[in-house]
Design a protein around this motif. Structure first.
Motif, short mmCIF file in Angstrom:
data_model
loop_
_atom_site.label_atom_id
_atom_site.label_comp_id
_atom_site.label_asym_id
_atom_site.label_seq_id
_atom_site.Cartn_x
_atom_site.Cartn_y
_atom_site.Cartn_z
N SER A 247 0.80 -1.22 0.00
CA SER A 247 0.00 0.00 0.00
C SER A 247 0.84 1.27 0.00
O SER A 247 0.30 2.37 0.14
CB SER A 247 -0.92 -0.01 1.24
N GLN A 248 2.14 1.12 -0.14
CA GLN A 248 3.02 2.29 -0.14
C GLN A 248 2.84 3.08 -1.45
O GLN A 248 2.67 2.51 -2.53
CB GLN A 248 4.47 1.84 0.00
N PRO A 249 2.89 4.42 -1.35
CA PRO A 249 2.78 5.23 -2.58
C PRO A 249 4.10 5.23 -3.35
O PRO A 249 5.16 4.91 -2.81
CB PRO A 249 2.46 6.62 -2.05
N SER A 250 4.02 5.60 -4.61
CA SER A 250 5.22 5.79 -5.42
C SER A 250 5.60 7.27 -5.38
O SER A 250 4.72 8.14 -5.33
CB SER A 250 4.97 5.35 -6.86
N LEU A 251 6.89 7.54 -5.41
CA LEU A 251 7.37 8.91 -5.28
C LEU A 251 7.92 9.43 -6.62
O LEU A 251 8.45 8.67 -7.43
CB LEU A 251 8.46 9.00 -4.22
N LEU A 252 7.78 10.74 -6.81
CA LEU A 252 8.34 11.44 -7.97
C LEU A 252 9.24 12.56 -7.47
O LEU A 252 8.81 13.42 -6.70
CB LEU A 252 7.24 12.03 -8.86
N TYR A 253 10.50 12.51 -7.89
CA TYR A 253 11.39 13.63 -7.60
C TYR A 253 11.24 14.64 -8.73
O TYR A 253 11.36 14.31 -9.91
CB TYR A 253 12.84 13.17 -7.51
N PHE A 254 10.98 15.88 -8.35
CA PHE A 254 10.75 16.93 -9.35
C PHE A 254 11.54 18.16 -8.97
O PHE A 254 11.49 18.63 -7.82
CB PHE A 254 9.25 17.27 -9.44
N ALA A 255 12.29 18.70 -9.93
CA ALA A 255 13.12 19.87 -9.69
C ALA A 255 13.00 20.83 -10.86
O ALA A 255 12.71 20.43 -12.00
CB ALA A 255 14.57 19.48 -9.47
N VAL A 256 13.24 22.13 -10.57
CA VAL A 256 13.22 23.18 -11.59
C VAL A 256 14.50 23.99 -11.47
O VAL A 256 14.84 24.46 -10.37
CB VAL A 256 11.99 24.10 -11.42
N LYS A 257 15.20 24.14 -12.59
CA LYS A 257 16.42 24.95 -12.63
C LYS A 257 16.18 26.15 -13.53
O LYS A 257 15.75 26.00 -14.68
CB LYS A 257 17.61 24.15 -13.15
N GLN A 258 16.45 27.34 -12.99
CA GLN A 258 16.30 28.57 -13.75
C GLN A 258 17.66 29.24 -13.83
O GLN A 258 18.22 29.63 -12.81
CB GLN A 258 15.29 29.51 -13.07
#
Length: 272
Positions: A247-258
């Protein structure tokens, strides 16, 4: 050349080099119907009217447009040369008159156009348009200036994803929680810049280059659905999350470079 068609009744005139237009001959005949016999069905010789000789006639308007265009172009060129010479002389001689002219020219080339004043003038001049026509509805709206930039859509990379780790914790991105193997989409329109191989612990990472020196990073993916140099629009699928255990969720690593600097994605991406 005179060609005899019927010895008793009619002669047809024809030029060796040019054939007369029947419509012109008909219109220039003062009484064309008088020479037609209803009972005989041919032209009566005594009522035959010789058509005028149009072989040497020329259209009075022939070549007129061409000459008028050349004449107009010549005068425009002369006026342009005179104006250029006047401005050139104005900036090469410093007198009371030329200094005033120089100031006017510099002001016209450097000052910005007052669009608000132009909009107010248009409203005052053309007020009272017929409102019963749909296109002329009386909706008084103030003028809005355009900054010349194109506004592209921006979407969340994981629809309905929950923020589990903030930018303050990671210092280079955030983590979003979603369902097992849930679909991930491109946050903005751009080109796929990098696609790393899948790692058992970190999954696959995708980098997308956008406009205005912006790059988005999508990590911990279980499957990539794009390739390097692919062009994607905002909202296009680019991959899926890893398969979760239990029942564990899946994770998404999200980053923004400006401009090569990491910034908080929450400030630029609509994340719930």
């Amino acid at each position: 050349m005179r060609k005899k068609v019927n010895e008793e009744h009619v002669y047809v005139l024809a030029d060796e080099t040019e054939e007369l237009d029947p419509e012109v001959v008909w219109k220039t005949n003062p009484n064309p119907w008088a020479s037609w016999s209803d009972d005989k069905g041919f032209m009566d010789n005594k009522n035959f009217v010789k058509p005028p000789d149009l072989t040497n006639k020329k259209d009075p308007n022939f070549g007129k447009n061409k000459h008028s265009f050349r004449k107009e172009l010549k005068w425009k060129l002369v006026i342009a040369i005179m104006l250029f010479g006047a401005v050139w002389a104005m900036f090469h001689y410093d007198t009371s008159y030329t200094l005033k002219g120089q100031a006017l020219v510099k002001e016209a080339l450097s000052d910005e156009i007052d669009f608000a004043a132009a909009a107010a003038w248009y409203k005052d001049t053309f007020a009272g348009a017929p409102s019963f026509i749909p296109i002329f509805k009386d909706n008084s709206e103030s003028a809005i200036g355009a900054d010349g930039t194109v506004k592209l859509p921006i979407v969340a990379p994981l629809e309905g994803g929950s923020l589990v780790r903030t930018f303050a914790e990671l210092l280079n991105g955030i983590e979003l929680a979603g369902g097992s193997e849930e679909q991930v989409v491109a946050a903005e329109t751009g080109r796929v810049l990098l696609l790393t191989d899948k790692d058992d612990n970190k999954g696959t990472t995708i980098l997308i280059q956008h406009a205005n020196q912006r790059v988005t990073v999508y990590g911990l993916l279980g499957k990539a659905e794009v390739s390097v140099n692919d062009w994607v629009e905002a909202g296009d699928p680019i991959g899926r999350l890893l398969k979760a255990e239990g029942s564990q969720p899946s994770l998404l690593y999200f980053a923004v470079k400006q401009n090569d600097q990491y910034i908080d994605p929450v400030g630029v991406i609509p994340i719930d």
